[in-house]
Design a protein around this motif. Structure first.
Motif, PDB file in Angstrom:
ATOM      1  N   GLY A 153      48.772  66.772  41.840  1.00 15.47           N
ATOM      2  CA  GLY A 153      49.031  67.989  41.098  1.00 15.47           C
ATOM      3  C   GLY A 153      50.465  68.461  41.133  1.00 15.47           C
ATOM      4  O   GLY A 153      50.793  69.506  40.549  1.00 15.47           O
ATOM      5  N   THR A 154      51.363  67.697  41.775  1.00 12.50           N
ATOM      6  CA  THR A 154      52.732  68.156  41.988  1.00 12.50           C
ATOM      7  C   THR A 154      53.771  67.129  41.582  1.00 12.50           C
ATOM      8  O   THR A 154      54.754  67.447  40.910  1.00 12.50           O
ATOM      9  N   TYR A 155      53.579  65.878  41.972  1.00 15.12           N
ATOM     10  CA  TYR A 155      54.629  64.877  41.823  1.00 15.12           C
ATOM     11  C   TYR A 155      54.709  64.340  40.404  1.00 15.12           C
ATOM     12  O   TYR A 155      53.709  64.252  39.691  1.00 15.12           O
ATOM     13  N   SER A 156      55.919  63.962  40.001  1.00 17.74           N
ATOM     14  CA  SER A 156      56.127  63.312  38.711  1.00 17.74           C
ATOM     15  C   SER A 156      57.326  62.386  38.814  1.00 17.74           C
ATOM     16  O   SER A 156      58.165  62.523  39.706  1.00 17.74           O
ATOM     17  N   GLU A 157      57.407  61.437  37.901  1.00 17.15           N
ATOM     18  CA  GLU A 157      58.534  60.503  37.823  1.00 17.15           C
ATOM     19  C   GLU A 157      58.731  60.097  36.372  1.00 17.15           C
ATOM     20  O   GLU A 157      57.862  60.335  35.528  1.00 17.15           O
ATOM     21  N   SER A 158      59.872  59.480  36.088  1.00 17.47           N
ATOM     22  CA  SER A 158      60.156  58.989  34.742  1.00 17.47           C
ATOM     23  C   SER A 158      60.978  57.712  34.806  1.00 17.47           C
ATOM     24  O   SER A 158      61.732  57.494  35.763  1.00 17.47           O
ATOM     25  N   LEU A 159      60.828  56.898  33.779  1.00 17.33           N
ATOM     26  CA  LEU A 159      61.653  55.725  33.560  1.00 17.33           C
ATOM     27  C   LEU A 159      62.044  55.688  32.088  1.00 17.33           C
ATOM     28  O   LEU A 159      61.319  56.222  31.240  1.00 17.33           O
ATOM     29  N   THR A 160      63.160  55.042  31.787  1.00 19.31           N
ATOM     30  CA  THR A 160      63.419  54.742  30.378  1.00 19.31           C
ATOM     31  C   THR A 160      62.392  53.716  29.926  1.00 19.31           C
ATOM     32  O   THR A 160      61.775  53.011  30.747  1.00 19.31           O
ATOM     33  N   LEU A 161      62.220  53.598  28.627  1.00 19.77           N
ATOM     34  CA  LEU A 161      61.245  52.643  28.107  1.00 19.77           C
ATOM     35  C   LEU A 161      61.647  51.215  28.469  1.00 19.77           C
ATOM     36  O   LEU A 161      60.782  50.389  28.824  1.00 19.77           O
ATOM     37  N   ASP A 162      62.934  50.914  28.423  1.00 21.97           N
ATOM     38  CA  ASP A 162      63.390  49.576  28.806  1.00 21.97           C
ATOM     39  C   ASP A 162      63.085  49.293  30.266  1.00 21.97           C
ATOM     40  O   ASP A 162      62.663  48.183  30.623  1.00 21.97           O
ATOM     41  N   GLN A 163      63.300  50.275  31.139  1.00 21.23           N
ATOM     42  CA  GLN A 163      62.980  50.094  32.556  1.00 21.23           C
ATOM     43  C   GLN A 163      61.479  49.893  32.740  1.00 21.23           C
ATOM     44  O   GLN A 163      61.044  49.023  33.512  1.00 21.23           O
ATOM     45  N   ALA A 164      60.679  50.683  32.045  1.00 21.30           N
ATOM     46  CA  ALA A 164      59.228  50.616  32.189  1.00 21.30           C
ATOM     47  C   ALA A 164      58.667  49.271  31.739  1.00 21.30           C
ATOM     48  O   ALA A 164      57.631  48.825  32.239  1.00 21.30           O
ATOM     49  N   ARG A 165      59.357  48.602  30.823  1.00 19.34           N
ATOM     50  CA  ARG A 165      58.871  47.326  30.308  1.00 19.34           C
ATOM     51  C   ARG A 165      59.296  46.127  31.158  1.00 19.34           C
ATOM     52  O   ARG A 165      58.923  44.984  30.847  1.00 19.34           O
ATOM     53  N   ARG A 166      60.046  46.363  32.223  1.00 15.95           N
ATOM     54  CA  ARG A 166      60.461  45.259  33.077  1.00 15.95           C
ATOM     55  C   ARG A 166      59.243  44.548  33.684  1.00 15.95           C
ATOM     56  O   ARG A 166      58.209  45.176  33.977  1.00 15.95           O
ATOM     57  N   ALA A 167      59.382  43.265  33.914  1.00 16.63           N
ATOM     58  CA  ALA A 167      58.277  42.481  34.476  1.00 16.63           C
ATOM     59  C   ALA A 167      57.985  42.831  35.928  1.00 16.63           C
ATOM     60  O   ALA A 167      56.909  42.502  36.441  1.00 16.63           O
ATOM     61  N   ASP A 168      58.938  43.506  36.600  1.00 19.57           N
ATOM     62  CA  ASP A 168      58.730  43.853  38.002  1.00 19.57           C
ATOM     63  C   ASP A 168      58.368  45.320  38.192  1.00 19.57           C
ATOM     64  O   ASP A 168      58.634  45.915  39.241  1.00 19.57           O
ATOM     65  N   VAL A 169      57.729  45.900  37.183  1.00 19.23           N
ATOM     66  CA  VAL A 169      57.177  47.261  37.278  1.00 19.23           C
ATOM     67  C   VAL A 169      55.669  47.165  37.092  1.00 19.23           C
ATOM     68  O   VAL A 169      55.186  46.703  36.054  1.00 19.23           O
ATOM     69  N   LEU A 170      54.928  47.592  38.101  1.00 20.12           N
ATOM     70  CA  LEU A 170      53.478  47.432  38.108  1.00 20.12           C
ATOM     71  C   LEU A 170      52.751  48.765  38.203  1.00 20.12           C
ATOM     72  O   LEU A 170      53.239  49.712  38.825  1.00 20.12           O
ATOM     73  N   VAL A 171      51.577  48.807  37.598  1.00 21.24           N
ATOM     74  CA  VAL A 171      50.557  49.781  37.967  1.00 21.24           C
ATOM     75  C   VAL A 171      49.760  49.089  39.072  1.00 21.24           C
ATOM     76  O   VAL A 171      48.930  48.219  38.802  1.00 21.24           O
ATOM     77  N   ALA A 172      50.072  49.424  40.306  1.00 19.32           N
ATOM     78  CA  ALA A 172      49.618  48.630  41.455  1.00 19.32           C
ATOM     79  C   ALA A 172      48.250  49.094  41.955  1.00 19.32           C
ATOM     80  O   ALA A 172      47.984  50.295  42.082  1.00 19.32           O
ATOM     81  N   LEU A 173      47.406  48.093  42.260  1.00 20.78           N
ATOM     82  CA  LEU A 173      46.072  48.333  42.810  1.00 20.78           C
ATOM     83  C   LEU A 173      45.950  47.839  44.249  1.00 20.78           C
ATOM     84  O   LEU A 173      45.023  48.242  44.964  1.00 20.78           O
ATOM     85  N   ARG A 174      46.874  46.952  44.639  1.00 29.93           N
ATOM     86  CA  ARG A 174      46.806  46.357  45.975  1.00 29.93           C
ATOM     87  C   ARG A 174      48.205  46.308  46.595  1.00 29.93           C
ATOM     88  O   ARG A 174      49.205  46.182  45.874  1.00 29.93           O
ATOM     89  N   MET A 175      48.240  46.415  47.918  1.00 30.19           N
ATOM     90  CA  MET A 175      49.480  46.307  48.663  1.00 30.19           C
ATOM     91  C   MET A 175      49.179  45.611  49.981  1.00 30.19           C
ATOM     92  O   MET A 175      48.146  45.873  50.601  1.00 30.19           O
ATOM     93  N   GLN A 176      50.053  44.706  50.396  1.00 26.12           N
ATOM     94  CA  GLN A 176      49.839  43.938  51.624  1.00 26.12           C
ATOM     95  C   GLN A 176      48.500  43.218  51.593  1.00 26.12           C
ATOM     96  O   GLN A 176      47.801  43.102  52.593  1.00 26.12           O
ATOM     97  N   ASP A 177      48.139  42.742  50.388  1.00 26.18           N
ATOM     98  CA  ASP A 177      46.916  41.962  50.156  1.00 26.18           C
ATOM     99  C   ASP A 177      45.638  42.715  50.496  1.00 26.18           C
ATOM    100  O   ASP A 177      44.619  42.120  50.839  1.00 26.18           O
ATOM    101  N   GLU A 178      45.691  44.035  50.360  1.00 27.36           N
ATOM    102  CA  GLU A 178      44.505  44.877  50.516  1.00 27.36           C
ATOM    103  C   GLU A 178      44.516  45.927  49.414  1.00 27.36           C
ATOM    104  O   GLU A 178      45.574  46.273  48.884  1.00 27.36           O
ATOM    105  N   ASP A 179      43.324  46.428  49.075  1.00 28.40           N
ATOM    106  CA  ASP A 179      43.267  47.537  48.125  1.00 28.40           C
ATOM    107  C   ASP A 179      44.116  48.690  48.642  1.00 28.40           C
ATOM    108  O   ASP A 179      44.158  48.949  49.852  1.00 28.40           O
ATOM    109  N   LEU A 180      44.803  49.381  47.743  1.00 25.38           N
ATOM    110  CA  LEU A 180      45.645  50.494  48.152  1.00 25.38           C
ATOM    111  C   LEU A 180      44.830  51.580  48.831  1.00 25.38           C
ATOM    112  O   LEU A 180      43.838  52.070  48.280  1.00 25.38           O
TER     113      LEU A 180
END
Length: 241
Positions: A153-180
């Motif tokens: 309810g508080t945090y926000s962030e932004s990227l340019t569209l070019d930054q957002a389309r980079r191949a190394d930007v993820l909507v991540a579901l897992r970290m360290q080989d475990e579900d987040l």
């Protein structure tokens, strides 16, 4: 990452909790992996109930710190979680956790660098490329940026569209080989590999395509909008790889 100490006032954590947490932090340095996972769970739970941010200053063997700018964050699971993609798109869509898991997944291993100085090398992340969700939504020609909101309810962030389309930007579901885990921003967080970790918004709930970049929570408080590791916020860290 929702990094930094919260600015709002809150009730200090109790002396026993703080001393106990410090003791566990020291133990985690030499603990076995099973104990380490328990320690991270404890610290994450303590931080979630700590509006002062003091627990975010405590180390653990995993190298991460637990920060939130909200006094408490609701927990979401496979039943209650939703991610909305909207704004300047032709096909707005709301994803469940099952929907996101069914999409092609990308795994990458990168160093995580926080602007406060700590780094966790070789951290695996796995999820859906943000570009895939943007393409599915049909970004309009007038778009130039993407804004991210969170279910704290508080945090926000932004990227340019070019930054957002980079191949190394993820909507991540897992970290360290475990579900987040909840403490690490689960069940879904943003992961922007080449930027300082405050760009990787935890507890992701909204992706809104906009005309221009809208400064996020920490940018409004003086952090750089373009948070490339080694080239922003007055630091000279080695770029993550």
């Amino acid at each position: 990452m929702n990094t930094g100490q919260p600015e709002q006032e809150g009730r200090p954590i109790g002396r026993r909790v703080l001393l106990g947490t410090l003791g566990l932090g020291a133990l985690g340095v030499v603990a076995a992996p099973t104990l380490q996972r328990g320690l991270e769970s404890f610290l994450g739970s303590a931080a979630d109930k700590d509006p002062t941010g003091l627990t975010g200053l405590l180390p653990n063997g995993g190298g991460f710190r637990y920060y939130s700018v909200a006094s408490s964050v609701p927990h979401k699971n496979a039943t209650t979680y939703r991610l909305t993609v909207d704004g300047l798109v032709d096909r707005p869509h709301t994803y469940t956790l099952a929907d996101l898991r069914a999409l092609p997944q990308t795994r990458m291993v990168r160093d995580v660098q926080c602007v406060t100085g700590w780094r966790v090398p070789g951290t695996p992340f796995e999820g859906v490329r943000l570009s895939r969700l943007l393409d599915a939504a049909g970004v309009r020609p007038s778009a130039g940026a993407v804004r991210f909101t969170c279910f704290d309810g508080t945090y926000s962030e932004s990227l340019t569209l070019d930054q957002a389309r980079r191949a190394d930007v993820l909507v991540a579901l897992r970290m360290q080989d475990e579900d987040l885990s909840h403490a690490h921003g689960g069940p879904v967080r943003l992961y922007v590999a080449p930027m300082y970790f405050y760009k990787s918004a935890k507890w992701l709930s909204g992706i809104t395509v906009t005309e221009d970049v809208q400064p996020g929570y920490w940018e409004k408080r003086g952090y750089d909008i373009d948070a490339w590791v080694g080239r922003s916020n007055g630091r000279d860290d080695e770029p993550t790889s």
